[in-house]
Scaffold this motif. Sequence first.
Motif, mmCIF file in Angstrom:
data_model
loop_
_atom_site.group_PDB
_atom_site.id
_atom_site.type_symbol
_atom_site.label_atom_id
_atom_site.label_comp_id
_atom_site.label_asym_id
_atom_site.label_seq_id
_atom_site.Cartn_x
_atom_site.Cartn_y
_atom_site.Cartn_z
ATOM 1 N N SER A 2 0.830 -1.204 0.000
ATOM 2 C CA SER A 2 0.000 0.000 0.000
ATOM 3 C C SER A 2 0.867 1.258 0.000
ATOM 4 O O SER A 2 2.020 1.248 0.405
ATOM 5 C CB SER A 2 -0.927 -0.007 1.212
ATOM 6 N N THR A 3 0.250 2.332 -0.458
ATOM 7 C CA THR A 3 0.941 3.617 -0.498
ATOM 8 C C THR A 3 0.651 4.372 0.804
ATOM 9 O O THR A 3 -0.307 4.047 1.513
ATOM 10 C CB THR A 3 0.449 4.460 -1.686
ATOM 11 N N PRO A 4 1.445 5.396 1.106
ATOM 12 C CA PRO A 4 1.154 6.190 2.299
ATOM 13 C C PRO A 4 -0.254 6.798 2.253
ATOM 14 O O PRO A 4 -0.925 6.894 3.285
ATOM 15 C CB PRO A 4 2.232 7.275 2.279
ATOM 16 N N ARG A 5 -0.717 7.181 1.066
ATOM 17 C CA ARG A 5 -2.067 7.750 0.943
ATOM 18 C C ARG A 5 -3.131 6.706 1.270
ATOM 19 O O ARG A 5 -4.096 6.994 1.965
ATOM 20 C CB ARG A 5 -2.268 8.292 -0.467
ATOM 21 N N GLN A 6 -2.936 5.461 0.774
ATOM 22 C CA GLN A 6 -3.882 4.384 1.081
ATOM 23 C C GLN A 6 -3.877 4.079 2.572
ATOM 24 O O GLN A 6 -4.935 3.846 3.164
ATOM 25 C CB GLN A 6 -3.539 3.124 0.283
ATOM 26 N N ASP A 7 -2.680 4.073 3.173
ATOM 27 C CA ASP A 7 -2.584 3.820 4.610
ATOM 28 C C ASP A 7 -3.301 4.906 5.398
ATOM 29 O O ASP A 7 -3.997 4.619 6.376
ATOM 30 C CB ASP A 7 -1.116 3.759 5.048
ATOM 31 N N THR A 34 -9.143 -1.922 -1.135
ATOM 32 C CA THR A 34 -8.429 -2.432 -2.299
ATOM 33 C C THR A 34 -9.117 -1.970 -3.573
ATOM 34 O O THR A 34 -10.350 -1.915 -3.633
ATOM 35 C CB THR A 34 -8.348 -3.973 -2.295
ATOM 36 N N PRO A 35 -8.338 -1.629 -4.599
ATOM 37 C CA PRO A 35 -8.937 -1.229 -5.872
ATOM 38 C C PRO A 35 -9.571 -2.435 -6.556
ATOM 39 O O PRO A 35 -9.063 -3.547 -6.468
ATOM 40 C CB PRO A 35 -7.767 -0.686 -6.682
ATOM 41 N N ALA A 36 -10.699 -2.187 -7.220
ATOM 42 C CA ALA A 36 -11.398 -3.233 -7.984
ATOM 43 C C ALA A 36 -11.976 -2.577 -9.230
ATOM 44 O O ALA A 36 -13.139 -2.180 -9.260
ATOM 45 C CB ALA A 36 -12.486 -3.875 -7.149
ATOM 46 N N GLY A 37 -11.130 -2.408 -10.240
ATOM 47 C CA GLY A 37 -11.562 -1.719 -11.452
ATOM 48 C C GLY A 37 -11.785 -0.249 -11.172
ATOM 49 O O GLY A 37 -10.920 0.440 -10.647
ATOM 50 N N ARG A 38 -12.986 0.240 -11.493
ATOM 51 C CA ARG A 38 -13.315 1.654 -11.258
ATOM 52 C C ARG A 38 -13.890 1.885 -9.865
ATOM 53 O O ARG A 38 -14.315 2.983 -9.554
ATOM 54 C CB ARG A 38 -14.317 2.126 -12.304
ATOM 55 N N ARG A 40 -13.696 0.619 -5.484
ATOM 56 C CA ARG A 40 -12.840 0.100 -4.429
ATOM 57 C C ARG A 40 -13.675 -0.863 -3.602
ATOM 58 O O ARG A 40 -14.896 -0.746 -3.541
ATOM 59 C CB ARG A 40 -12.340 1.232 -3.526
ATOM 60 N N VAL A 41 -13.008 -1.792 -2.955
ATOM 61 C CA VAL A 41 -13.675 -2.686 -2.019
ATOM 62 C C VAL A 41 -13.172 -2.320 -0.627
ATOM 63 O O VAL A 41 -11.966 -2.304 -0.375
ATOM 64 C CB VAL A 41 -13.385 -4.172 -2.325
ATOM 65 N N LEU A 42 -14.108 -1.997 0.245
ATOM 66 C CA LEU A 42 -13.790 -1.694 1.639
ATOM 67 C C LEU A 42 -14.218 -2.894 2.470
ATOM 68 O O LEU A 42 -15.404 -3.227 2.521
ATOM 69 C CB LEU A 42 -14.529 -0.430 2.108
ATOM 70 N N ARG A 43 -13.236 -3.559 3.080
ATOM 71 C CA ARG A 43 -13.517 -4.707 3.952
ATOM 72 C C ARG A 43 -13.241 -4.295 5.382
ATOM 73 O O ARG A 43 -12.155 -3.813 5.695
ATOM 74 C CB ARG A 43 -12.640 -5.896 3.585
ATOM 75 N N VAL A 44 -14.233 -4.519 6.231
ATOM 76 C CA VAL A 44 -14.107 -4.222 7.652
ATOM 77 C C VAL A 44 -14.339 -5.517 8.410
ATOM 78 O O VAL A 44 -15.408 -6.120 8.293
ATOM 79 C CB VAL A 44 -15.136 -3.151 8.095
ATOM 80 N N TYR A 79 -17.584 2.577 -4.069
ATOM 81 C CA TYR A 79 -16.960 1.456 -3.365
ATOM 82 C C TYR A 79 -18.018 0.416 -3.013
ATOM 83 O O TYR A 79 -19.209 0.698 -2.976
ATOM 84 C CB TYR A 79 -16.231 1.930 -2.099
ATOM 85 N N THR A 80 -17.539 -0.782 -2.764
ATOM 86 C CA THR A 80 -18.374 -1.869 -2.276
ATOM 87 C C THR A 80 -17.954 -2.148 -0.845
ATOM 88 O O THR A 80 -16.762 -2.301 -0.560
ATOM 89 C CB THR A 80 -18.180 -3.135 -3.137
ATOM 90 N N LEU A 81 -18.928 -2.227 0.054
ATOM 91 C CA LEU A 81 -18.658 -2.463 1.463
ATOM 92 C C LEU A 81 -18.854 -3.937 1.792
ATOM 93 O O LEU A 81 -19.874 -4.527 1.428
ATOM 94 C CB LEU A 81 -19.600 -1.611 2.324
#
Length: 162
Positions: A2-7, A34-38, A40-44, A79-81
């Motif tokens: 991951s990048t600092p921005r993603q972190d 995580t990126p998923a095409g256009r 993002r997927v947010l997993r909690v 995004y998808t949660l």
Amino acid sequence: MSTPRQDATRDRIEAELVDPLRALGLDVEAVEVTPAGRRRVLRVAVDKDGGVTLDDVADATREVSRVLDESDVMGEMPYTLEVTSRGVDRPLTLPRHWRRNEDRLVKATLADGSSLTGRVLASSEESATLDVSGERREVAYADVTKALVQIEFNRKTDQKDD
């Protein structure tokens, strides 16, 4: 990687979620974006003493969705949660992880390079007591570099069938 921005985004999301989920009796165990095409997927990943039920996941999903809708933390990109339980494949890194896995079989790699496998008998804020081949062994968390719950398909119990 991951990048600092993603972190920073992940850390900000986690900070937004900790208190609202704690009010539901849940701990935030992991936040992944995580990126998923256009999109993002947010997993909690969430957890609590006694384990997480499907109702807990549903309640957490509604609360996470509400919190994110009320903040700008996810920005404009869609995004998808996904909200899930901690799962057994995540390492034991905090005292509460050891406490929640009492009576489970754990494989631990120690700082000296050795490893041991034992059943968690008890835990405190500093260490866990394991049954390693019939012997009690105190293991300080500071000495553990990695610990994972072992899956047991045919665990023998002390109870006899009637």
